[in-house]
Design a protein around this motif. Sequence first.
Motif, PDB file in Angstrom:
ATOM      1  N   PRO A 280      33.762 -53.282 -32.373  1.00  0.00           N
ATOM      2  CA  PRO A 280      33.217 -54.006 -31.815  1.00  0.00           C
ATOM      3  C   PRO A 280      31.920 -54.135 -30.887  1.00  0.00           C
ATOM      4  O   PRO A 280      30.911 -54.434 -30.694  1.00  0.00           O
ATOM      5  CB  PRO A 280      34.487 -54.673 -31.772  1.00  0.00           C
ATOM      6  CG  PRO A 280      35.276 -54.341 -31.713  1.00  0.00           C
ATOM      7  CD  PRO A 280      35.281 -52.996 -32.052  1.00  0.00           C
ATOM      8  N   ALA A 281      32.277 -52.718 -30.405  1.00  0.00           N
ATOM      9  CA  ALA A 281      31.184 -52.555 -29.377  1.00  0.00           C
ATOM     10  C   ALA A 281      30.153 -51.445 -29.383  1.00  0.00           C
ATOM     11  O   ALA A 281      28.467 -51.629 -29.282  1.00  0.00           O
ATOM     12  CB  ALA A 281      31.669 -51.530 -28.397  1.00  0.00           C
ATOM     13  N   VAL A 282      29.641 -51.355 -31.425  1.00  0.00           N
ATOM     14  CA  VAL A 282      28.188 -50.806 -31.515  1.00  0.00           C
ATOM     15  C   VAL A 282      26.862 -51.670 -31.577  1.00  0.00           C
ATOM     16  O   VAL A 282      27.955 -53.204 -31.876  1.00  0.00           O
ATOM     17  CB  VAL A 282      28.525 -50.326 -32.182  1.00  0.00           C
ATOM     18  CG1 VAL A 282      27.285 -49.480 -33.534  1.00  0.00           C
ATOM     19  CG2 VAL A 282      29.731 -49.106 -32.165  1.00  0.00           C
ATOM     20  N   CYS A 283      26.519 -51.723 -31.173  1.00  0.00           N
ATOM     21  CA  CYS A 283      24.824 -51.815 -31.511  1.00  0.00           C
ATOM     22  C   CYS A 283      24.123 -51.080 -31.090  1.00  0.00           C
ATOM     23  O   CYS A 283      23.772 -50.629 -30.721  1.00  0.00           O
ATOM     24  CB  CYS A 283      24.889 -53.328 -30.276  1.00  0.00           C
ATOM     25  SG  CYS A 283      24.572 -52.976 -28.311  1.00  0.00           S
ATOM     26  N   SER A 284      22.108 -51.877 -32.066  1.00  0.00           N
ATOM     27  CA  SER A 284      21.372 -51.577 -31.533  1.00  0.00           C
ATOM     28  C   SER A 284      21.079 -51.896 -29.835  1.00  0.00           C
ATOM     29  O   SER A 284      21.686 -52.761 -29.386  1.00  0.00           O
ATOM     30  CB  SER A 284      20.326 -52.276 -32.657  1.00  0.00           C
ATOM     31  OG  SER A 284      19.900 -53.472 -32.075  1.00  0.00           O
ATOM     32  N   PHE A 285      19.780 -51.460 -29.389  1.00  0.00           N
ATOM     33  CA  PHE A 285      19.424 -51.315 -28.590  1.00  0.00           C
ATOM     34  C   PHE A 285      17.537 -50.384 -27.787  1.00  0.00           C
ATOM     35  O   PHE A 285      17.655 -49.614 -28.774  1.00  0.00           O
ATOM     36  CB  PHE A 285      20.439 -50.599 -27.047  1.00  0.00           C
ATOM     37  CG  PHE A 285      20.330 -49.178 -27.000  1.00  0.00           C
ATOM     38  CD1 PHE A 285      19.304 -48.253 -26.652  1.00  0.00           C
ATOM     39  CD2 PHE A 285      20.758 -48.469 -27.807  1.00  0.00           C
ATOM     40  CE1 PHE A 285      18.864 -46.739 -26.596  1.00  0.00           C
ATOM     41  CE2 PHE A 285      20.842 -46.783 -28.043  1.00  0.00           C
ATOM     42  CZ  PHE A 285      20.274 -46.167 -27.366  1.00  0.00           C
ATOM     43  N   GLN A 286      17.237 -50.882 -26.847  1.00  0.00           N
ATOM     44  CA  GLN A 286      15.892 -49.906 -27.307  1.00  0.00           C
ATOM     45  C   GLN A 286      16.105 -50.217 -25.656  1.00  0.00           C
ATOM     46  O   GLN A 286      16.574 -50.461 -24.336  1.00  0.00           O
ATOM     47  CB  GLN A 286      14.503 -51.047 -27.000  1.00  0.00           C
ATOM     48  CG  GLN A 286      14.427 -52.704 -26.147  1.00  0.00           C
ATOM     49  CD  GLN A 286      14.074 -52.483 -25.124  1.00  0.00           C
ATOM     50  OE1 GLN A 286      13.218 -51.582 -24.513  1.00  0.00           O
ATOM     51  NE2 GLN A 286      14.109 -53.272 -24.473  1.00  0.00           N
ATOM     52  N   ALA A 287      15.548 -48.674 -24.621  1.00  0.00           N
ATOM     53  CA  ALA A 287      15.377 -48.601 -23.394  1.00  0.00           C
ATOM     54  C   ALA A 287      14.923 -47.737 -23.308  1.00  0.00           C
ATOM     55  O   ALA A 287      14.765 -46.632 -24.136  1.00  0.00           O
ATOM     56  CB  ALA A 287      16.570 -48.126 -22.727  1.00  0.00           C
ATOM     57  N   MET A 288      14.293 -47.269 -21.711  1.00  0.00           N
ATOM     58  CA  MET A 288      13.832 -45.673 -21.271  1.00  0.00           C
ATOM     59  C   MET A 288      14.436 -44.914 -21.454  1.00  0.00           C
ATOM     60  O   MET A 288      15.294 -44.818 -20.236  1.00  0.00           O
ATOM     61  CB  MET A 288      12.728 -46.279 -20.155  1.00  0.00           C
ATOM     62  CG  MET A 288      11.800 -47.499 -20.720  1.00  0.00           C
ATOM     63  SD  MET A 288      10.321 -46.691 -21.459  1.00  0.00           S
ATOM     64  CE  MET A 288       8.904 -47.702 -21.343  1.00  0.00           C
ATOM     65  N   VAL A 289      14.463 -44.000 -21.089  1.00  0.00           N
ATOM     66  CA  VAL A 289      15.918 -43.158 -21.685  1.00  0.00           C
ATOM     67  C   VAL A 289      15.481 -41.575 -20.999  1.00  0.00           C
ATOM     68  O   VAL A 289      14.020 -41.093 -21.021  1.00  0.00           O
ATOM     69  CB  VAL A 289      16.918 -42.723 -22.598  1.00  0.00           C
ATOM     70  CG1 VAL A 289      17.469 -41.855 -22.518  1.00  0.00           C
ATOM     71  CG2 VAL A 289      17.015 -44.171 -23.318  1.00  0.00           C
ATOM     72  N   PRO A 290      15.770 -41.312 -20.345  1.00  0.00           N
ATOM     73  CA  PRO A 290      15.269 -39.716 -19.033  1.00  0.00           C
ATOM     74  C   PRO A 290      15.052 -38.404 -20.399  1.00  0.00           C
ATOM     75  O   PRO A 290      15.677 -38.773 -21.471  1.00  0.00           O
ATOM     76  CB  PRO A 290      16.632 -39.472 -18.621  1.00  0.00           C
ATOM     77  CG  PRO A 290      16.915 -40.763 -18.586  1.00  0.00           C
ATOM     78  CD  PRO A 290      17.291 -41.154 -19.386  1.00  0.00           C
ATOM     79  N   LYS A 291      14.336 -38.104 -20.451  1.00  0.00           N
ATOM     80  CA  LYS A 291      14.296 -36.437 -21.548  1.00  0.00           C
ATOM     81  C   LYS A 291      14.868 -35.655 -21.713  1.00  0.00           C
ATOM     82  O   LYS A 291      15.564 -34.701 -22.525  1.00  0.00           O
ATOM     83  CB  LYS A 291      12.306 -36.177 -21.190  1.00  0.00           C
ATOM     84  CG  LYS A 291      11.519 -36.649 -21.900  1.00  0.00           C
ATOM     85  CD  LYS A 291      10.417 -35.839 -21.579  1.00  0.00           C
ATOM     86  CE  LYS A 291       8.946 -36.709 -22.294  1.00  0.00           C
ATOM     87  NZ  LYS A 291       8.782 -37.223 -22.764  1.00  0.00           N
ATOM     88  N   THR A 292      16.173 -35.158 -20.271  1.00  0.00           N
ATOM     89  CA  THR A 292      17.333 -34.931 -19.783  1.00  0.00           C
ATOM     90  C   THR A 292      18.259 -35.518 -21.194  1.00  0.00           C
ATOM     91  O   THR A 292      19.052 -34.866 -20.865  1.00  0.00           O
ATOM     92  CB  THR A 292      16.909 -34.062 -18.936  1.00  0.00           C
ATOM     93  OG1 THR A 292      17.409 -36.351 -17.893  1.00  0.00           O
ATOM     94  CG2 THR A 292      15.802 -33.623 -17.768  1.00  0.00           C
TER      95      THR A 292
END
Length: 440
Positions: free
Chosen positions: A398-410
Amino acid sequence: MLTHEENELLCRVEGSAPTGQLMRRFWTPVCLIEEVAEPDGAPVKARVLGEDLVVFRDTDGRVGVMDEYCPHRRASLVFGRNEECGLRCLYHGWKMDVDGNVLEMASEPAASGMAAKVKHKAYPAKEWGGFVWAYMGAQETMPEFTPPPWAPVAEARVSIAKAIIPCNWAQILEGAIDSAHSSSLHSSDMVPARVDGAKATANLWLRPSTDKAPRLQVERTPYGFRYAALRRPIKDAATQDYVRSTVFVAPATVLIPPNNLYNVANVNVPMDDTNTAFYFIAWGHPATTPETETWRRFLRQTVGVDLDATYRPLRNVDNRFWQDRQAMKAGNFTGITGFPNQDIAMWVTMGPIADRSHERLGASDLAIVEFRRRMLDALKEFQAGGPAIGTGDRAIPPAVCSFQAMVPKTGDWRAHPARWVWDDGGERPELEPSYSVTSR
C-alpha cells in the motif's frame, strides 16, 4: 528489440492468448461509473480482452456486467429494456438479472421450466474509484477486491479522462513509462522553470530541469518494477539530481510522478488485440485535485469537443490530429494541443501492433526494455503454472507510490521516503482503510 514471436506473446490478449489469460487474474475496469449512473438507464456496450459485454444498473442500483449477446438467439442486449431489476432482450423478451439468472422467458410456456436451466454469462462486479470493475477469470481464482494504488482511500477525488485508442495496449503503456519522451514530445506543455519541483498551473506542468537525456536506473519488484529518471536540475546541479520515479504495476497500470497538487496514473485496458481503453487519472485531496470536467478540458479529452459520444478521439491520422503547423513555426513543438493527444498521435502511427523487431533502442529506453523483459518473464512463469505477477503476496504494498524530488547526489533514490501527494495541511487518510465497495 523483440523477436516477432515475443512481440506476439506480449501483445495478443484475445481468446486463449497467455497475456489475456494472465490479465484475467486481476479485477479489470470495464467502464466508468458515470456511464451507468442511472438505475434502469440505457445499457452500455463494453469490450474487454476480446469479449463483448453489456453493463447496466438495475432498478435497485446494482451493476451488472454480462455477455452482450442474449443466450437465446444471440441478439445484442445493449438495445434491451432495463426494467424491474433485469435486462430484457427485445427479440423474444428473455430477461436476465445482474447475476445472469434468467428471470423470464416470454416466448416459452411457464410450465416448461426452461428458465431454471439456462444461466447467462455474468461477471462479478464492483464499483470503486470512478470505475465499474469486473473479474473475468475463473471463479476459483478470484481474489478479494482491494483498492488500486491510485485510489487507495474513499476520501480521494479521482478524476478520469477516457479515450478509445485504435492500437495495442503495450505501446500505450510503454509511452506512460517512457520518461525521456516528455522532454521532447511534451516540451511545450511540460515546461522547464526555476522551481524546486514539478508544479501544476491552470495550463502547464512546470519542471525544474532542461535535461532531455535522463539517466535511468531500474529496480525490479514482485509486482512489476519501479525506476528513476535522473536529470540535471536548473538549480544546484553540482549537488542535486532531479529524480522522477515511475512505478509499473503489472499488468497494465503506471503510477506517474506527481506534481505539487495531485497524483497521476495511467490504466490501459485491452479491448482486444488492436484497441485499448486508455484512462488517464488525476487523484488526491479534493481541495487540490481538479474535478473531472476540468481535468478533461486540461487534457483536451472532452466528449463532444475532442471525443465522440463513444470516447473515440476526433483527432486522427486522416485529419493529422488537428496539427497546427503555424503554431509550430511560432515555437510550439508539436502543433498538437493536449499532451495526451501528442502521445496518441505517436501510438497510433506505430500501427495497430507496433513491430518491435525493427527498433533501435538506446540508453534512455531502459524502462521500455525492463517492461518487456518483466512481462515476458512473468508470462513464462504463468504458462508454467506459476502465479500471475503481482497477485497474492506479490501484490504492490500500500505504501508504494511514484514521486518526484530533488535528491542529493550522495543519496539513493530507492531509499527516498516517497509519499503520495495529499497537501491540505493535515494528515493523509490511513492507507489501509475500512472501506466499503458497492458489489453484489
